[in-house]
Write an enzyme that holds these catalytic residues in place. Structure first.
Site, PDB file in Angstrom:
ATOM      1  CB  ALA A 126      -1.044   0.106   1.338  1.00 16.24           C
ATOM      2  CG  ASN A 192       1.176  -6.426   6.317  1.00 17.29           C
ATOM      3  OD1 ASN A 192       1.979  -7.170   6.860  1.00 17.29           O
ATOM      4  ND2 ASN A 192      -0.216  -6.867   6.099  1.00 17.29           N
ATOM      5  CG  HIS A 222      -0.435   3.898   4.090  1.00 21.36           C
ATOM      6  ND1 HIS A 222      -0.451   3.322   5.187  1.00 21.36           N
ATOM      7  CD2 HIS A 222      -1.148   3.584   3.135  1.00 21.36           C
ATOM      8  CE1 HIS A 222      -1.423   2.435   4.962  1.00 21.36           C
ATOM      9  NE2 HIS A 222      -1.996   2.531   3.688  1.00 21.36           N
TER      10      HIS A 222
END
Length: 269
Positions: A126, A192, A222
């Site tokens: 991601a 992750n 993120h």
């Protein structure tokens, strides 16, 4: 050129999307095999129809000699099957990167890969900028800091519930501050990205992580900052949640698909 035989461990949100994405390519796999838990074979085969074959035995899967195995089933699957896949000489693409926060598991995967000549591939998932971070690492990294922000509902069922009342939040709340190793181990389905940044950068124990529940957020955000001898940079990525699993950014499956497709690409970027 066909992607050959692609095997997938697990049949959750990522695996479902991955199968559809790969089958839609001009280089679609000649065969797709899905490894599921014992007892799910009939159910999953009925769901997949002719799109893929289903098995519940890792030995049977490896006997068919897949060209690559893609793990999409969580930390436990990496621990249970990762070393066996690599020891067979088959490349492994790992979606549940946080599993590598377990130093013993990471060492066993590395040893199996070295002995067989196979490769354990960690896709960017991601996040973006892994190429720049990896290059900066060679110059000498000084600091890497990551912040993961998701809607409160995406943190349901995690230790975040012990730190705050997720349903009652009215402002953003940082419920975790620590290392990438701690984040990956405490939030195995949500951190992750932190583990990926750590592997590409300063390592699990020197990468700083903040996890945030934001009632105003509708997507997974993120962001990270890198300081190095070669370059300093910041990135902010807004990932659309998977419609099948809000804990997962939808971009993750496209990153995994890219890793599979690049294996047979005439020009790989």
């Amino acid at each position: 050129m066909s992607l050959g035989h692609v095997a997938i461990i697990g049949f959750g949100a990522i695996a479902r999307d991955l199968i559809d994405i790969l089958r839609a390519q001009d280089t679609a796999p000649e065969q797709i095999t899905v490894l599921v838990r014992p007892g799910r074979e009939v159910e999953v085969q009925s769901d997949l129809g002719t799109r893929a074959c289903v098995t519940s035995e890792i030995a049977a899967l490896l006997t068919t000699r897949p060209d690559v195995v893609v793990e999409c089933a969580g930390h436990g699957a990496v621990a249970s099957f990762g070393a066996s896949v690599l020891a067979s000489g088959t490349d492994l693409i790992v979606a549940s990167v946080g599993a590598l926060a377990d130093a013993d598991l990471a060492a066993s995967l590395e040893e199996a890969a070295r002995r067989s000549g196979a490769q354990c591939v960690v896709p960017s998932g991601a996040i973006g900028g892994i190429d720049a971070l990896g290059a900066a690492r060679l110059s000498g990294l000084i600091d890497v800091r990551y912040t993961g922000t998701k809607p409160p509902g995406a943190w349901a069922g995690t230790p975040a519930e012990e730190a705050c009342d997720l349903s009652g939040l009215t402002t953003p709340f940082t419920f975790f501050e620590g290392t990438a190793r701690e984040a990956a181990q405490r939030y195995p389905k949500n951190a992750n990205v932190a583990a990926t940044l750590a592997l590409a950068g300063l390592g699990m124990d020197a990468t700083t992580v903040h996890l945030v529940a934001d009632p105003g957020a509708t997507e997974n955000v993120h962001s990270f900052n890198v300081t190095s001898q070669a370059l300093d940079f910041s990135m902010r990525l807004v990932g659309k949640p998977s419609p099948l699993n809000p804990k997962t950014s939808r971009s993750t499956v496209y990153s995994i698909a890219r890793a599979v497709l690049n294996r047979r690409a005439a020009i790989a970027i």
